[in-house]
Design an enzyme around this catalytic site. Sequence first.
Site, PDB file in Angstrom:
ATOM      1  N   CYS A  98     -10.579   9.743  -0.443  1.00 34.25           N
ATOM      2  CA  CYS A  98     -11.682   9.238  -1.678  1.00 34.25           C
ATOM      3  C   CYS A  98     -11.738  10.227  -2.841  1.00 34.25           C
ATOM      4  O   CYS A  98     -12.139  11.404  -2.684  1.00 34.25           O
ATOM      5  CB  CYS A  98     -12.803   9.001  -1.109  1.00 34.25           C
ATOM      6  SG  CYS A  98     -14.148   8.641  -2.284  1.00 34.25           S
ATOM      7  N   CYS A 102     -14.397   6.541  -9.137  1.00 35.36           N
ATOM      8  CA  CYS A 102     -14.354   5.215  -9.489  1.00 35.36           C
ATOM      9  C   CYS A 102     -15.713   4.435  -9.443  1.00 35.36           C
ATOM     10  O   CYS A 102     -16.111   3.545 -10.158  1.00 35.36           O
ATOM     11  CB  CYS A 102     -13.764   4.206  -8.429  1.00 35.36           C
ATOM     12  SG  CYS A 102     -12.649   5.240  -7.334  1.00 35.36           S
ATOM     13  N   THR A 189     -21.598   8.895  -3.084  1.00 38.76           N
ATOM     14  CA  THR A 189     -20.065   9.476  -3.269  1.00 38.76           C
ATOM     15  C   THR A 189     -19.861  10.160  -4.497  1.00 38.76           C
ATOM     16  O   THR A 189     -20.192   9.904  -5.707  1.00 38.76           O
ATOM     17  CB  THR A 189     -19.139   8.206  -3.225  1.00 38.76           C
ATOM     18  OG1 THR A 189     -19.420   7.595  -1.883  1.00 38.76           O
ATOM     19  CG2 THR A 189     -17.776   8.669  -3.213  1.00 38.76           C
ATOM     20  N   GLU A 256     -20.810  12.657   0.507  1.00 35.86           N
ATOM     21  CA  GLU A 256     -22.027  11.825   0.088  1.00 35.86           C
ATOM     22  C   GLU A 256     -23.023  12.709   0.108  1.00 35.86           C
ATOM     23  O   GLU A 256     -23.165  13.795   0.954  1.00 35.86           O
ATOM     24  CB  GLU A 256     -22.053  10.593   1.120  1.00 35.86           C
ATOM     25  CG  GLU A 256     -21.232   9.317   0.575  1.00 35.86           C
ATOM     26  CD  GLU A 256     -19.813   9.492   0.874  1.00 35.86           C
ATOM     27  OE1 GLU A 256     -19.475  10.380   1.561  1.00 35.86           O
ATOM     28  OE2 GLU A 256     -19.153   9.013   0.046  1.00 35.86           O
ATOM     29  N   HIS A 291     -16.853  -2.732  -7.672  1.00 36.96           N
ATOM     30  CA  HIS A 291     -16.308  -1.629  -6.655  1.00 36.96           C
ATOM     31  C   HIS A 291     -15.654  -2.235  -5.485  1.00 36.96           C
ATOM     32  O   HIS A 291     -14.778  -1.611  -5.047  1.00 36.96           O
ATOM     33  CB  HIS A 291     -17.812  -0.937  -6.329  1.00 36.96           C
ATOM     34  CG  HIS A 291     -17.798   0.439  -5.677  1.00 36.96           C
ATOM     35  ND1 HIS A 291     -16.753   1.153  -6.390  1.00 36.96           N
ATOM     36  CD2 HIS A 291     -18.146   1.098  -4.716  1.00 36.96           C
ATOM     37  CE1 HIS A 291     -16.707   2.420  -5.877  1.00 36.96           C
ATOM     38  NE2 HIS A 291     -17.495   2.243  -4.565  1.00 36.96           N
ATOM     39  N   TYR A 295     -11.027  -1.537  -3.270  1.00 41.18           N
ATOM     40  CA  TYR A 295     -10.837  -1.081  -1.842  1.00 41.18           C
ATOM     41  C   TYR A 295      -9.379  -1.569  -1.472  1.00 41.18           C
ATOM     42  O   TYR A 295      -8.868  -0.966  -0.590  1.00 41.18           O
ATOM     43  CB  TYR A 295     -11.887  -1.674  -0.970  1.00 41.18           C
ATOM     44  CG  TYR A 295     -13.303  -0.716  -1.142  1.00 41.18           C
ATOM     45  CD1 TYR A 295     -13.792  -0.437  -1.996  1.00 41.18           C
ATOM     46  CD2 TYR A 295     -13.210  -0.092   0.354  1.00 41.18           C
ATOM     47  CE1 TYR A 295     -14.887   0.512  -1.953  1.00 41.18           C
ATOM     48  CE2 TYR A 295     -14.253   0.821   0.381  1.00 41.18           C
ATOM     49  CZ  TYR A 295     -14.862   1.134  -0.793  1.00 41.18           C
ATOM     50  OH  TYR A 295     -16.040   1.843  -0.704  1.00 41.18           O
ATOM     51  N   CYS A 298      -7.761   1.786  -3.691  1.00 42.00           N
ATOM     52  CA  CYS A 298      -7.687   3.134  -2.900  1.00 42.00           C
ATOM     53  C   CYS A 298      -7.422   3.246  -1.517  1.00 42.00           C
ATOM     54  O   CYS A 298      -6.748   4.118  -0.896  1.00 42.00           O
ATOM     55  CB  CYS A 298      -8.993   4.112  -3.111  1.00 42.00           C
ATOM     56  SG  CYS A 298     -10.120   3.145  -2.145  1.00 42.00           S
ATOM     57  N   GLU A 442     -16.726   4.769   6.119  1.00 40.22           N
ATOM     58  CA  GLU A 442     -16.846   4.296   4.797  1.00 40.22           C
ATOM     59  C   GLU A 442     -16.210   3.213   4.364  1.00 40.22           C
ATOM     60  O   GLU A 442     -16.577   2.573   3.366  1.00 40.22           O
ATOM     61  CB  GLU A 442     -16.043   5.502   4.104  1.00 40.22           C
ATOM     62  CG  GLU A 442     -16.475   5.928   2.486  1.00 40.22           C
ATOM     63  CD  GLU A 442     -15.998   4.896   1.544  1.00 40.22           C
ATOM     64  OE1 GLU A 442     -16.748   4.568   0.753  1.00 40.22           O
ATOM     65  OE2 GLU A 442     -14.931   4.222   1.954  1.00 40.22           O
TER      66      GLU A 442
HETATM   67 FE1  SF4 Z   1     -13.790   6.313  -2.980  1.00 38.27          FE
HETATM   68 FE2  SF4 Z   1     -12.194   4.259  -3.072  1.00 38.27          FE
HETATM   69 FE3  SF4 Z   1     -14.950   4.231  -3.361  1.00 38.27          FE
HETATM   70 FE4  SF4 Z   1     -13.079   5.198  -5.340  1.00 38.27          FE
HETATM   71  S1  SF4 Z   1     -13.398   3.013  -4.655  1.00 38.27           S
HETATM   72  S2  SF4 Z   1     -15.314   6.122  -4.613  1.00 38.27           S
HETATM   73  S3  SF4 Z   1     -11.732   6.318  -3.980  1.00 38.27           S
HETATM   74  S4  SF4 Z   1     -13.802   4.687  -1.407  1.00 38.27           S
HETATM   75 FE    FE Z   2     -17.564   4.143  -1.977  1.00 31.42          FE
END
Ligand code: SF4
Ligand code: FE
Length: 483
Positions: A98, A102, A189, A256, A291, A295, A298, A442
């Site tokens: 991660c 974002c 995060t 986190e 958000h 997913y 990433c 996560e």
């Molecule tokens: Fe992390 Fe993916 Fe969330 Fe971005 S979208 S903060 S890379 S888990």
């Molecule tokens: Fe996240």
Amino acid sequence: MMTGQEYIESLKQLKRPVYYRGRIIEDVVEHPAFRPHINAAAVTYDLAHDPEQGSLATTTSHLTGQPISRFTHIHHSAQDLVTKVKLMRTLGRQTGTCFQRCVGFDGLNAVYGVTFEMDQKEGTNYHQRFLEYLKYIQAHDLMVDGAMTDPKGDRSRSPGQQADPDFYLHVVERRADGIVVQGAKAQQTGAINSHEVLVMPTAAMDPADADYAVSFAVPANTPGLTFIFGRQANDTRREEGEIDQGNAQFGIMGGEALIVFDNVFVPWERVFMCGEYGYTGLLVERFASYHRQNYGGCKTGVADVLVGAAYTAAQYQGTERAAHIRDKLTEMVHLAETLYACSIACSAEGRPTPSGQYFVDPLLANTAKLNTTRFIYEIARLVHDIAGGLIATLPSEQDLRHPEIGPYVAKYFQGVAEVPMEHRFRICRLIENMTANTALVESMHGAGSPQAQRIMILRQANLEEKKALATRLAGIPNTQEKP
Ligand code: SF4
Ligand code: FE
């Protein structure tokens, strides 16, 4: 735009109370618990300067016409949304983890659109304030922590009914020059390595909870903020050596922290919602959908690394040509590409909001994230199956390096003769750490727990319209009839 190194240097100036394992950490940048997460976020800065892929990470500000990081950009087309997913896959492939930036990206986009719509209907002036804030973020290329999740206490009670009013972050004082807030944002995060914290309400609020309908931004070193960093699987390995960490450079997932707000003053020019409870649900829906879009970007990048790791482990032990291994690798790729397809689809189907900003298709974005809660676990199960029990039972790096027993470790964990044993050791450790509990959990709860996605999916599903499709074909004339 900053380089990764400039970003790391900028964090050194950011003094604030950060706690980890019962101690205050003076210099997070040089501390092994934090540095891998900082390195991962730094890649988002370095990518902007990459001659080949820099165009993914940069764009032009619609406010100033200046070149900016895409992480500070407001989406103005479906192509912007698609590019975001491609950017995230690229970064997931490079870091295997991660990269955290974002969350603020999505927070900026959510607050942008909602403040515009709020001002249109309520005659408030939040959007203009927010534009000034956004220009500041863009000009200084800052990393923003988009902070939504409250601790929530007893989930069966609304914010105002909690045993402790601080279980949801709220306004405790309104002054001529600003507001004072109290509460916390949980498990944020990238909180330790963000310059700014952009707070949003965590749920749709009722009139009785108007004090909890609050959105604002503060610098991370604002007086009254305390950061308490969460533990991760295998985190003490960071103080032991390199190989056992698996991904020593970039670490496991986001890093986190609980952020406590103890009587924090926020000037009015940094307040973007204060009491407008009727817009809290909209803000949550916008942020969550942006958000959840991510997913399939990433996590697909991370899954690419896992597929590569599974294939490498199979080669190192001489099983890569077995039919069942190839079948499992195929399944992993299929799952990863399904995640990606969903995120691309919710982006390509994006539509403009009243401000002209583009919003993802929320049904498809929530589907992308709900798939992630299952597919990443399944991908991890398959890589465990392929790589074998070694990934969970290998001796330590210290044993491998030991002058007396090291040769035993090297000899008895050797795979195919052509590959040095240490390479097999390293790939096993990468798999172990990338699929350790922190990384998987996560995928389950990041961007909201699966039930949150199911609620949004059912809300968007339009069952009555689908009922009409079925009843028409079945020759039932009255589609409105109900039992
Ligand atoms: Fe992390 Fe993916 Fe969330 Fe971005 S979208 S903060 S890379 S888990
Ligand atoms: Fe996240």
